[in-house]
Design a protein around this motif. Structure first.
Motif, PDB file in Angstrom:
ATOM      1  N   GLU A 246       0.836  -1.202   0.000  1.00 14.20           N
ATOM      2  CA  GLU A 246       0.000   0.000   0.000  1.00 14.20           C
ATOM      3  C   GLU A 246       0.866   1.245   0.000  1.00 14.20           C
ATOM      4  O   GLU A 246       0.570   2.234  -0.704  1.00 14.20           O
ATOM      5  N   LYS A 249       2.181   1.861  -3.517  1.00  8.83           N
ATOM      6  CA  LYS A 249       1.178   2.384  -4.442  1.00  8.83           C
ATOM      7  C   LYS A 249       0.925   3.859  -4.189  1.00  8.83           C
ATOM      8  O   LYS A 249       0.845   4.672  -5.138  1.00  8.83           O
ATOM      9  N   LEU A 250       0.811   4.243  -2.916  1.00 14.32           N
ATOM     10  CA  LEU A 250       0.561   5.647  -2.606  1.00 14.32           C
ATOM     11  C   LEU A 250       1.741   6.513  -3.034  1.00 14.32           C
ATOM     12  O   LEU A 250       1.566   7.631  -3.567  1.00 14.32           O
ATOM     13  N   GLU A 268      -4.150   9.721   4.758  1.00 11.45           N
ATOM     14  CA  GLU A 268      -4.010   8.376   4.159  1.00 11.45           C
ATOM     15  C   GLU A 268      -2.556   7.965   4.098  1.00 11.45           C
ATOM     16  O   GLU A 268      -2.192   6.821   4.406  1.00 11.45           O
ATOM     17  N   TRP A 269      -1.703   8.920   3.641  1.00 10.03           N
ATOM     18  CA  TRP A 269      -0.264   8.603   3.542  1.00 10.03           C
ATOM     19  C   TRP A 269       0.367   8.364   4.927  1.00 10.03           C
ATOM     20  O   TRP A 269       1.121   7.415   5.119  1.00 10.03           O
ATOM     21  N   ALA A 272      -0.658   4.873   6.345  1.00 14.74           N
ATOM     22  CA  ALA A 272      -0.046   3.709   5.676  1.00 14.74           C
ATOM     23  C   ALA A 272       1.447   3.632   5.973  1.00 14.74           C
ATOM     24  O   ALA A 272       2.005   2.558   6.284  1.00 14.74           O
TER      25      ALA A 272
END
Length: 754
Positions: A246, A249-250, A268-269, A272
């Motif tokens: 993940e 991908k980010l 979100e970043w 993760a």
């Protein structure tokens, strides 16, 4: 030659067997102890290295925790663009706590020069942390600079992983693997900080994009190094725990659309990337904990090995020493048995044999078997014991022969003495007969001198009796005053006129010992007169002794005796010396020692510049002290009674003196004979009469009497002398045997010094 070089070997030759065995055992014991010490020292050194490795590992573990706290502090501060929020304060407090623990462990760790330099670099980097916190993400410190400034602090702390050293058992590759894993996490944390700041600001700048791409490369290289270096359970744990799909991908979405960040929000970043960092930190913590466990176990193993090795070595050494001591004690015990048996033969059996032979006079054979010494063992000590058996049997035989020979010699001395005494007695009878009929003073004086010489010869015979262990046949039953004993001893000395009694107390000597004490004093007085100037007196004094006895001192004014010779003489006087060749040179010394030992007296010689003093200690049991005087009771005046000695001096009434011729013969000039200067005291002992008791003759050689007295004629002189000698003999020999009359006792000292 150096005296120490001579004395050292002599001292070593005097070592006892136990000392020699101890020295012989000390050499291998010291060698074993040195080997044990080397082994223990190696084990202790290994334990010290393991302990140092454990302390380093704990420091590395603490550095990993502190670096993780710094990274969290920086990344959280990026979310608020450098503002101090509660979350930032919370993380900074956690960092400060981790740094305090790190510094505490750093102070307890010692290491080499390189490790010390690394710790100094970490401390210098931490000194910039307060300023960095104030300027983080500010106008003058953008995200990239802030991120790199924090990395400058974290990187030296993570470099401590490379200093881990666990010895041969633990390769250093695991420390490098931990370092690679920490560097991967640090790179990911740097990306999290940069993107947190960029996404919170609305977009990614060019320098920030370059820094993120650079950190991605560092992350990939560090991960490859970790997988290459770590071949154990840490890599398997990493593959199982860490999930970075993940995050990748980010990150790709953000880098693909730099201005709009690919639609990725900061929340979100951060969520993760934080999850992945925590996963990596879990693997990092597990790896550090495993290394710490290995270091602790290595330390405990090294310490156990050191203690066990030392204990086993000491026990083995003690066991060897115990076996050696047991063997040594066995040898010493056997040797002591041989020694005890030898001493039993030397101190008990052989003297008993000699005593038995002496008691039986050598007439009957005496057999004595030596106690067996054979230990019944076949070693060298057993051979020595059997050899001692043979030696002791021969010693017993030789001792028996020597004892018989000694008894025969003593018997021969006694026989010679008895025969010579008989001849001297007959000679004295002839001289007495001549004295009783001689009227010429000069001839009478010469007869007195011959009488004195005969008496000296008789004392030589009595000396032989003393040396042979015999006692004289004469005994006195009544006590005699001590002053009379001293005078009697002086009367037996050739130069009796020089002897001066001074301060003799009114005590008496027991009758049975009177003869021996007179003999002993005569020997000492003879020495004093012979070895001092003829014009000096010899004083005899007495004083009380501490034990209740009496101390007689005979002092002369001679040149004295050298210290070494004086010690030898006193040593011989202190014991009943055995008769040997020295008796021919100083027979008087042997006679004095024998007589003193016979009655428990002590004789001591002292010498100084003023002459020599002989001290005779008479025990109280040999003396009789006068009773206290009775109260005075008036009695009628007695009639005058003529003293016994005055009656003895008067001529017999049946032989009146003839009228003196006009030129009567007088005593010849020269020394007055001993008999002309003596009288019989009331005690019965001969004492010296002052010269005034005799009248001078025409030749001027005789003593003078009281002024105005009539001249002493030859017949009167003869009668006085005969009366004195017969009275002296009757007093000294109160009960002579009827068939063998004994001559008067006038012991004569030796001419040699005693």
């Amino acid at each position: 030659m150096d005296p120490e070089s001579v004395g050292g070997p002599r001292r070593r030759r005097a070592w006892r067997l136990t000392t020699r065995l101890a020295v012989a055992l000390a050499v291998p014991a010291v060698l074993c102890a040195s080997l044990v010490a080397v082994h223990v020292a190696d084990a202790l050194a290994l334990a010290d290295r393991k302990a140092a490795a454990e302390r380093k590992t704990r420091l590395v573990f603490s550095a990993t925790v502190a670096a993780h706290s710094l990274q969290n502090e920086r990344d959280v501060a990026a979310l608020s663009s450098g503002r101090t929020t509660d979350d930032v304060t919370k993380h900074r407090n956690a960092t400060d706590e981790a740094l305090r623990d790190f510094r505490a462990k750093a102070r307890a760790v010692g290491g080499g020069r390189e490790f010390t330099e690394r710790l100094a670099a970490v401390e210098r980097a931490l000194d910039d942390l307060p300023a960095l916190r104030r300027e983080a993400y500010g106008p003058h410190s953008g995200p990239v600079r802030t991120q790199r400034s924090y990395d400058d602090i974290v990187t030296p702390m993570l470099a401590l992983d490379t200093e881990l050293d666990f010895g041969d058992e633990q390769p250093m590759a695991e420390g490098w693997a931990l370092h690679a894993l920490s560097m991967e996490k640090a790179a990911l944390s740097g990306q999290r900080a940069l993107l947190n700041a960029a996404l919170a600001d609305g977009g990614l700048k060019a320098d920030e994009e370059a820094a993120v791409r650079e950190l991605s490369g560092v992350q990939q290289r560090s991960l490859q190094e970790f997988r290459f270096l770590d071949l154990g359970e840490d890599r398997a744990r990493y593959d199982r725990i860490v999930h970075g799909a993940e995050v990748g991908k980010l990150l790709d979405r953000v880098l693909a659309d730099r201005k709009k960040a690919g639609g990725v929000t900061v929340q979100e970043w951060h969520r993760a990337s934080t999850a992945m960092i925590d996963q990596i930190h879990e693997v990092e913590t597990a790896a550090a904990q495993r290394l710490l466990n290995h270091a602790a176990e290595g330390k405990r193993s090294a310490e156990r090995a050191a203690v066990t090795g030392a204990a086993v070595a000491v026990l083995a050494l003690l066991a060897a020493m115990a076996v050696a001591v047991l063997m040594a004690r066995t040898l010493v015990r056997r040797l002591k048995r041989v020694r005890d048996a030898a001493l039993q033969v030397a101190d008990v059996q052989l003297p008993y044999l000699v005593q038995q032979i002496s008691d039986r006079g050598g007439a009957q054979p005496v057999t004595l078997e030596a106690a067996p010494i054979d230990l019944g063992v076949g070693d060298e000590i057993g051979d020595v014991s059997r050899a001692f058996d043979a030696v002791f049997r021969e010693a017993v035989r030789q001792t028996a022969e020597q004892a018989v020979l000694r008894t025969s010699i003593n018997a021969m001395l006694v026989a010679l003495s008895r025969r010579s005494q008989g001849l001297v007695h007959r000679q004295l009878e002839v001289i007495t007969a001549l004295e009783s009929t001689e009227r010429e003073p000069a001839t009478l004086a010469e007869l007195f001198r011959v009488d004195h010489l005969a008496t000296r010869i008789r004392r030589h015979g009595e000396n032989l009796l003393v040396l042979a262990g015999e006692e004289p046949g004469r005994r006195r039953s009544e006590p005699a005053p001590l002053v009379d004993v001293v005078r009697a001893a002086a009367a037996e000395v050739e130069q009796y006129t020089r002897i001066v009694p001074v301060g003799i107390p009114e005590v008496a000597v027991c009758g049975p010992v009177t003869h021996d004490i007179t003999h002993l004093l005569a020997e000492l007085l003879e020495n004093a007169t012979q070895f001092s100037r003829p014009d000096t007196p010899v004083q005899v004094s007495a004083a009380g002794a501490p034990d209740g006895g009496l101390a007689l001192e005979i002092h002369d004014s001679g040149v004295g005796i050298p210290h070494e010779q004086l010690d030898a003489l006193n040593s011989r006087l202190a014991r009943d010396a055995a008769v040997d060749m020295a008796v021919t040179r100083c027979m008087g010394l042997y006679v004095v020692s024998r007589l003193a030992s016979r009655h428990g007296m002590q004789v001591l010689l002292r010498s100084g510049h003023g002459g020599t003093t002989a001290e005779v200690l008479l025990p109280a049991r040999l003396l009789t002290f006068p009773a206290p005087p009775a109260p005075h009771v008036p009695r009628p005046s007695p009639q005058p009674v003529t003293p016994a000695w005055a009656v003895a001096e008067q001529p017999p009434p049946t032989q009146p003196d003839p009228p003196a011729p006009e030129a009567a013969p007088t005593v010849a000039a020269g020394p007055v004979p001993a008999a002309t200067g003596q009288q019989v005291a009331p005690s019965g002992l001969p004492v010296r009469v002052p010269k005034a008791a005799l009248r001078p003759g025409s030749a001027g050689g005789a003593a003078a009497g009281p002024a105005g007295a009539a001249p002493v004629q030859a017949d009167e002189l003869r009668q006085r002398a005969a009366s004195f000698w017969h009275g002296a003999r009757r007093a000294r020999d109160p009960h002579p045997p009827p068939d063998t009359p004994r001559p008067p006792h006038r012991p004569e000292p030796q001419e040699e010094p005693s």
